[in-house]
Design an enzyme around this catalytic site. Structure first.
Site, short mmCIF file in Angstrom:
data_model
loop_
_atom_site.label_atom_id
_atom_site.label_comp_id
_atom_site.label_asym_id
_atom_site.label_seq_id
_atom_site.Cartn_x
_atom_site.Cartn_y
_atom_site.Cartn_z
N ASP A 1 17.58 28.64 47.44
CA ASP A 1 17.32 27.83 46.26
C ASP A 1 18.30 26.66 46.24
OD1 ASP A 1 19.56 29.31 45.75
OD2 ASP A 1 19.08 29.74 43.67
N ASP B 1 12.61 36.84 40.46
CA ASP B 1 12.86 36.74 41.90
C ASP B 1 12.95 38.11 42.57
OD1 ASP B 1 12.97 33.97 41.95
OD2 ASP B 1 15.09 33.93 41.43
#
Length: 1017
Positions: free
Chosen positions: A454, A707
Site C-alpha cells: 500500500d 484487508d
C-alpha cells in the site's frame, strides 16, 4: 495589497523565506518556554508555542520500542504460574461457551464512579481479557510434538530395538538424543515466542477509564464490559463502546439514562449505520444535539471521511477518534466486538504448511532409503551366515545391523535444527520490529517474488506537507502563509490534518511567524463547510478588519475580482497541481470593505519516505518488484510512482473488474502493472489470487479489517505499522516500524535464515548417505561394521555441532530462494559417495603391510570413528558456502566435538574387545586390546580429513557452477495457461437460473449473468 507594516531583521532581506536564524531561534525558545499549559495561554501565544514545541509522536515512539524489544522475554509469561503448563487461556472461566452477551444491568455504571475492582474481576472471569488473541498452545503438548514425525518415529523404533537387544548404553544415549533435541527445539521456540509476546506487550494500547470514582490509565486489554471509558481525540477506541455524553457536559448523563430506558439505542452494526441514518430522516430525529465525537472507520467500512457520532451511537474497537472527547460505556469484549468477529472468520483451520511438507518429504525419502539399505545388509549377512541377534554383545548380527542403519540413516536432529534456526531468526526479526506470528512464514517471505504494497504509511510518510506554493504576482509568500494560518483553526488540541500542516509549515517561514506575533485578535472563525468550500476567519489588527479565506481554488477565486490573466494563470496552476495529484488550497484576504485580494495557492501532498526510492531499487535487485495498491486517486498514484521511479503503468481498479477484461488478458494486466489506484480490499484479494495463479509467491501489505481476507490469501501477509488487530491476526508477519525498508530488510533476513536451513539439510542428507553407503558395503564385502555404541555418538556429535548453525553468518541470495529438492538430492548424493570413498581409502590403507595411516599402533574402530567424525563435521563448512565467514558459535561447537572425537580415538573409548571384530582380511599393524591410538596416527588422520574436505569443497564449488544444475528444481514464476484462464473467465460470466414451466416442473438453465450481478461481483 501589501502586508501589514512590520520591522523585519535587516540581515534576512537576502532570504525572504528563511529569515534571520539566530533571532528566530531566540524567538522560538521565548514562546516554547511560555509559562502555563498550552490551553491556558491566549490564542496566538498558544499557537506560537504549539509551532515551537510540536514533536511528531510517531518519531518519539520508535525510541521507546527499541528498549521494549530488548527486554527480558521472561516477563511475557507472567500471566500464570509456571507449573500450570496445561493451561492455554488467560482465565479458566473465559471459555469459548461465552457468546459475548452482556447483561443490560452491567451497562449502567455511573460516569463519575465507574466500576469497582470486585466488579472488574468478576466480569473478567467470564469474558477474559479485552483482546483478540489467537489460540494459545499448550506448552506440554507442544513439547510432546517434538517426538512426532516420520524421522522421530524411526528413532523411537531404534529405542525399542536397543531395549530388545538389551543394549542399555545405546538405549540410554538414543533416548538422550531424542530428549535433548526436543528440549532444544522447545526452548528455542518458546524463547522466540516470549520475545514476540514481550514486544507486543510493550506496545499495548492504553485506555482511560473511570473506576472506584477515580480516572485511571490502564492497558486496553484490561477493560471489561460495563467499564466507563474516556474516548479522546487522537487516541484509538479501546473497545466497542456506546457514547454517553460529551466529556465537558456530564450533566447530559441524565438524558442518556432517559433515552436508554426508552430503548432508543440500536445494536450498533457499522454495516447498518448508513441504512439507519437514511431511515432517521423519514422516521424522525434519533440523534440528540450535535455530534460528540468523529471517528475514522475507514479500516472497517472503507469510508474515507470521519463519521460523526452522537449520544447512544457505538464507536468501534481499534477505530481512531478524530475529534471530540466523551464518556462511553464498553458494551462487550474485543473477542466479541465487530472487529473481533471479523478476525475470527479468517482464523481458519491450521494448515500443515509448505515447510513441514518439505521436511516430511525428506524424512520419508530417507526412511525408504534406510529400508533399502537394511535389506541389502541383511542379504549380505545371510551370505556371511550371521545370526539374527547373537552373539549378544557384538554388533555383527542382523538386528544390530538394522539398529545401526536406523540410527545413521535418519537425521534425528533435522526437525529440531531447522525449527531452532527459524526460532532464532524470528527472535532476531522481533528485535528489528518485525513480529513473526508463524515460524514457517519466514520460509514464505524468503521466496517472495512480488510485493504488493500500500502507499500511505509504507511508501509515503503518511504526513501531508506543503510543496511548491504558488504566489500571485506582486504578493509576498510570507504574508500568504500568515493569512493561511489565520484562516486555520487555532485550537491546537484538535487540529485537522490540513490546518495542522498549514500551521506547522510556518517553521519554514520565519517572517510569517513575525507577522502572527503582532497584536492579532480573532472576532469570528467559520470552519469548513461543503457549501462554501472554504474556511473563513475574521481578525483584527491595529484597528483594521481582515477577512481571511482558505479553501477550494475555485471557491476562493470566486471571491476576488482579479484580472483575466491572473485568473487564467491561477486556474492553469490549479489544473497542473490536480494532474500531479496535489491537493490545492487557494488563499485570499479582504481588508475592511476593500476588494478581495488573491494571494496564491498551497499544494499539499503526502511525500514518499526519504529511503523509499532506494529501497525499491534494492527490492528489484533482490528479484522482488513492488506493485503499489492504493485507495487514492489515480493522479496521486501516478505522481507517487513518478517520484519513486516505480513505473508508469498504473491503472484504475475499475479497469481490473469492470474494464471488460477476462481470462488471460486480465491476468496479463495484473502481472505487468506497476500499481492500481482507487482499490478496495476486494481488489487486493483479486490481485493476489491472479498473481498466485501465475505461479508467483506474493506478499501483501494491509492495515484494515477488510484487508484480512487478502492478507490470509497471500503467501505472506504483512500487517504494516498501525494496522488494526483484525489485520494483525490474519497476517503472518506484523511490522511495528513504518516504511518499505523494514519489509525489504526482513526479506533479506529471511533469505539468510533459509540459507542456513538449506545448508544444514544438504549436509545432513550427505551424512546419512555417507554412512549408509560405507557401512552396508563394508558389511557385505568384509563383514565389518562400526560398533553401535560409536555409531550412536556419531549421531549425537552431528546434532550437537550443527545446532549452532542457527547462529551462523549466512548470506542473502539476490533472487527469491526455493528448496530445489532435485538439486539438493543430486549434490548430497555426490557428497555422500565422496565421503564414503574417503572412508574406504583410509580403511583400505590399513591392509597395507606398513599399516597405512597407522604409524605406531591404533584401533580400526577408533580410527574410522575419528575420520568419519572429522569429515562429516567439516562438511557443514562446505555446504554453507564461502561467501561469508562462519560464526564463532559454529566454529566453537564443531571444534569442541572434534576434540571430543579425538579423545575417543586416543583413549579407545567404547572400542570393544578385539575378539568381537572379524579380522578378514588381516590387518598387519599393531592393534592394542584397550583400543588406544598413538598421537602421530591421530595427526595423520586429521591431515587426511583436511585433504578430503578440500577436495569435497572443490567438487561442491564446481557443481554449483553448472548452469542446468544451479536452476534445477526452480519453479516457473510466470506460468501462463491461456486455455484455463480464458475458460475461468468465460465461466465467470455464466449463471444458473431456476424456474418452473407451465406444468409446475422445475428446471435449471445455464445463461449469461445479468449486468447488475456482474457489478455486484
Amino acid at each position: 495589497m501589501a502586508p501589514p507594516r512590520t520591522s523585519f531583521p535587516t540581515g534576512s532581506e537576502k532570504d525572504l523565506e528563511n529569515g534571520s536564524v539566530g533571532r528566530e531561534r531566540a524567538r522560538s525558545r521565548q514562546f516554547s518556554i511560555a509559562p502555563g499549559n498550552i490551553e491556558d495561554l491566549d490564542e496566538y501565544t498558544a499557537l506560537q508555542k504549539y509551532i515551537s514545541t510540536y514533536r511528531d509522536p510517531r518519531s518519539a515512539s520508535v525510541v521507546g520500542d527499541d528498549d521494549g524489544a530488548m527486554k527480558n522475554a521472561a516477563d511475557a509469561a507472567k500471566g500464570k504460574p509456571w507449573w500450570q503448563f496445561w493451561r492455554s487461556g488467560p482465565s479458566k472461566n473465559a471459555t469459548s461457551t461465552d457468546e459475548g452477551v452482556v447483561p443490560d444491568d452491567w451497562l449502567t455504571a455511573d460516569i463519575k464512579q465507574g466500576l469497582t475492582n470486585a466488579e472488574v474481576e468478576n466480569r473478567r472471569k467470564r469474558f477474559g481479557f479485552n483482546e483478540i488473541s489467537t489460540e494459545k498452545e499448550n506448552l506440554f503438548l507442544k513439547f510432546l510434538g517434538f517426538f512426532t514425525g516420520p524421522i522421530l518415529y524411526v528413532m523411537e523404533l531404534a529405542v525399542v530395538l536397543a531395549a530388545g537387544l538389551r543394549d542399555w548404553v545405546d538405549f540410554g544415549v538414543i533416548i538422550a538424543i531424542l530428549v535433548l533435541n526436543a528440549i532444544v527445539g522447545w526452548y528455542q521456540e518458546k524463547q522466540a515466542a516470549d520475545v514476540v509476546a514481550s514486544l507486543k506487550g510493550d506496545i499495548a494500547m492504553k485506555a482511560q477509564v473511570i473506576r472506584n470514582g477515580q480516572r485511571e490509565e490502564i492497558k486496553a486489554r484490561e477493560i471489561v464490559p460495563g467499564d466507563i471509558v474516556i474516548i479522546e481525540e487522537g487516541e484509538t477506541v479501546p473497545a466497542d463502546a456506546r457514547l454517553i455524553c460529551d466529556f465537558d457536559k456530564p450533566e447530559d448523563f441524565a438524558l442518556y439514562i432517559e433515552l436508554r430506558e426508552q430503548h432508543e439505542f440500536g445494536d450498533g452494526d457499522p454495516d447498518e449505520e448508513k441504512d439507519d441514518n437514511e431511515e432517521e430522516t423519514e422516521a424522525g430525529i434519533k440523534h440528540q444535539g450535535t455530534s460528540i465525537v468523529a471517528t475514522d472507520q475507514s479500516a472497517i467500512t472503507g469510508e474515507s471521511l470521519a463519521v460523526d457520532k452522537y449520544m447512544g451511537d457505538v464507536v468501534y474497537y481499534t477505530t481512531g477518534c478524530k475529534r471530540g472527547k466523551a464518556y462511553a460505556v464498553a458494551i462487550t469484549s474485543a473477542k466479541h466486538s465487530f472487529v473481533g468477529r471479523t478476525a475470527s472468520l479468517v482464523q481458519g483451520a491450521k494448515d500443515q504448511g509448505h515447510f513441514k511438507a518439505i521436511m516430511n518429504s525428506i524424512g520419508t525419502a530417507l526412511l525408504v532409503l534406510v529400508v533399502f539399505w537394511i535389506l541389502l545388509a541383511w542379504i549380505g549377512g545371510f551370505y556371511h551366515h550371521l545370526k539374527i541377534a547373537t552373539p549378544e554383545h557384538s554388533s555383527i548380527n542382523l538386528l544390530h545391523y538394522a539398529l545401526i542403519l536406523l540410527i545413521v540413516g535418519v537425521p534425528v536432529g533435522l526437525p529440531v535444527v531447522t525449527t531452532t534456526t527459524l526460532a532464532v531468526g524470528a527472535a532476531y526479526l522481533a528485535k528489528q520490529q518485525a513480529i513473526v506470528q508463524k515460524l514457517t512464514a519466514i520460509e514464505s517471505l524468503a521466496g517472495v517474488d512480488v510485493l504488493c504494497s500500500d502507499k500511505t504509511g509504507t511508501l509515503t510518510a503518511n504526513q501531508l506537507s506543503i510543496r511548491e506554493p504558488y504566489v500571485a504576482e506582486g504578493e509576498d509568500v510570507n504574508w500568504m502563509m500568515a493569512v493561511a494560518a489565520l484562516a486555520s483553526s487555532h485550537n491546537v488540541k484538535s487540529l485537522d490534518p490540513i490546518d495542522k500542516v498549514t500551521i506547522l509549515t510556518l517553521r519554514r517561514f520565519p517572517k510569517a511567524r513575525e507577522i502572527l506575533r503582532m497584536n492579532w485578535t480573532t472576532e469570528k472563525f467559520i470552519p469548513f463547510d461543503p457549501v462554501s468550500k472554504r474556511i473563513t476567519a475574521i481578525c483584527h489588527l491595529d484597528g483594521d478588519r481582515y477577512t481571511c479565506a482558505k479553501g477550494a481554488p475555485k471557491a476562493v477565486l470566486a471571491l476576488t475580482n482579479c484580472s483575466k490573466e491572473m485568473s487564467d494563470l491561477y486556474k492553469n496552476k490549479a489544473t497542473e497541481f490536480a494532474r500531479r495529484g496535489f491537493r490545492s488550497l487557494g488563499v485570499a484576504y479582504q481588508k475592511n470593505d476593500e476588494d478581495w485580494v488573491l494571494l496564491g495557492m498551497l499544494s499539499m501532498f503526502d511525500p514518499p519516505r526519504e529511503d523509499t526510492a532506494q529501497t525499491i531499487i534494492e527490492a528489484q535487485q533482490l528479484g522482488v518488484p513492488v506493485k503499489m495498491l492504493t485507495g487514492d486517486a489515480i493522479a496521486i498514484a501516478k505522481e507517487t510512482c513518478r517520484m519513486l521511479a516505480l513505473g508508469t503503468k498504473v491503472y484504475n481498479s475499475e479497469k481490473l473488474i469492470h474494464g471488460g477484461l477476462t481470462g488471460t488478458t486480465q491476468h496479463d494486466l495484473v502481472e505487468r502493472a506497476d500499481g492500481f489506484a482507487e482499490v478496495f480490499p476486494e481488489h487486493k484479494y483479486q490481485v493476489v489470487e491472479m498473481l498466485q495463479q501465475r505461479g508467483h509467491l506474493t506478499a501483501m501489505t494491509g492495515d484494515g479489517v477488510n484487508d484480512a481476507p487478502s492478507l490470509k490469501k497471500a503467501d505472506c501477509g504483512i500487517a504494516v505499522e498501525g494496522a488494526s488487530e483484525a489485520a494483525q491476526a490474519a497476517a503472518d508477519i506484523v511490522f511495528l516500524a513504518p516504511g518499505l525498508s523494514t519489509i525489504v530488510f526482513a526479506i533479506k533476513t529471511a533469505r539468510q535464515i533459509f540459507q542456513r536451513m538449506k545448508a544444514y539439510i544438504q549436509y545432513r542428507i550427505a551424512l546419512c548417505l555417507h554412512l549408509e553407503i560405507y557401512l552396508v558395503t563394508s558389511m557385505i564385502i568384509i563383514n565389518e561394521t562400526l560398533r553401535v555404541d560409536l555409531i550412536v555418538f556419531l549421531a549425537l556429535f552431528a546434532d550437537l555441532a550443527t545446532v549452532a548453525i542457527a547462529y551462523d553468518n549466512a548470506y542473502s541470495e539476490q533472487r527469491p530462494v526455493e528448496w530445489q529438492l532435485p538439486k539438493i538430492w543430486i549434490i548430497s548424493v555426490i557428497l555422500g559417495i565422496l565421503l564414503a570413498l574417503a572412508t574406504w581409502v583410509i580403511r583400505g590403507s590399513m591392509y597395507l603391510p606398513n599399516g597405512g595411516v597407522v604409524q605406531n599402533y591404533g584401533n580400526v574402530q577408533e580410527i574410522l570413528f575419528l575420520e568419519i567424525a572429522l569429515t562429516e563435521n567439516w562438511l557443514i563448512f562446505v555446504t554453507r558456502g564461502g561467501k561469508t565467514l562462519p560464526s564463532w558459535q559454529l566454529v566453537g561447537a564443531i571444534l569442541g566435538v572434534d576434540a571430543l572425537a579425538t579423545l575417543f580415538c586416543i583413549f579407545g573409548w567404547l572400542s570393544g574387545n578385539l575378539d568381537e571384530q572379524v579380522n578378514n582380511p588381516v590387518d598387519y599393524f599393531n592393534q592394542r586390546a584397550d583400543g588406544w591410538t598413538d598421537v602421530v596416527t591421530v595427526v595423520v588422520v586429521w591431515a587426511y580429513s583436511i585433504g578430503v574436505t578440500i577436495v569435497i569443497a572443490i567438487v561442491y564449488f564446481l557443481l554449483n557452477r553448472i548452469p542446468w544444475l544451479d536452476n534445477l528444481g526452480r519453479k516457473v514464476r510466470s506460468k501462463e495457461d491461456t486455455k484455463i484462464e480464458n475458460l475461468i473467465g468465460h465461466l465467470s460470466k455464466l449463471a444458473l437460473t431456476h424456474e418452473k414451466d407451465e406444468d409446475g416442473a422445475e428446471r435449471w438453465l445455464l445463461g449469461n449473468r445479468a449486468a447488475d450481478d456482474s457489478d455486484d461481483d
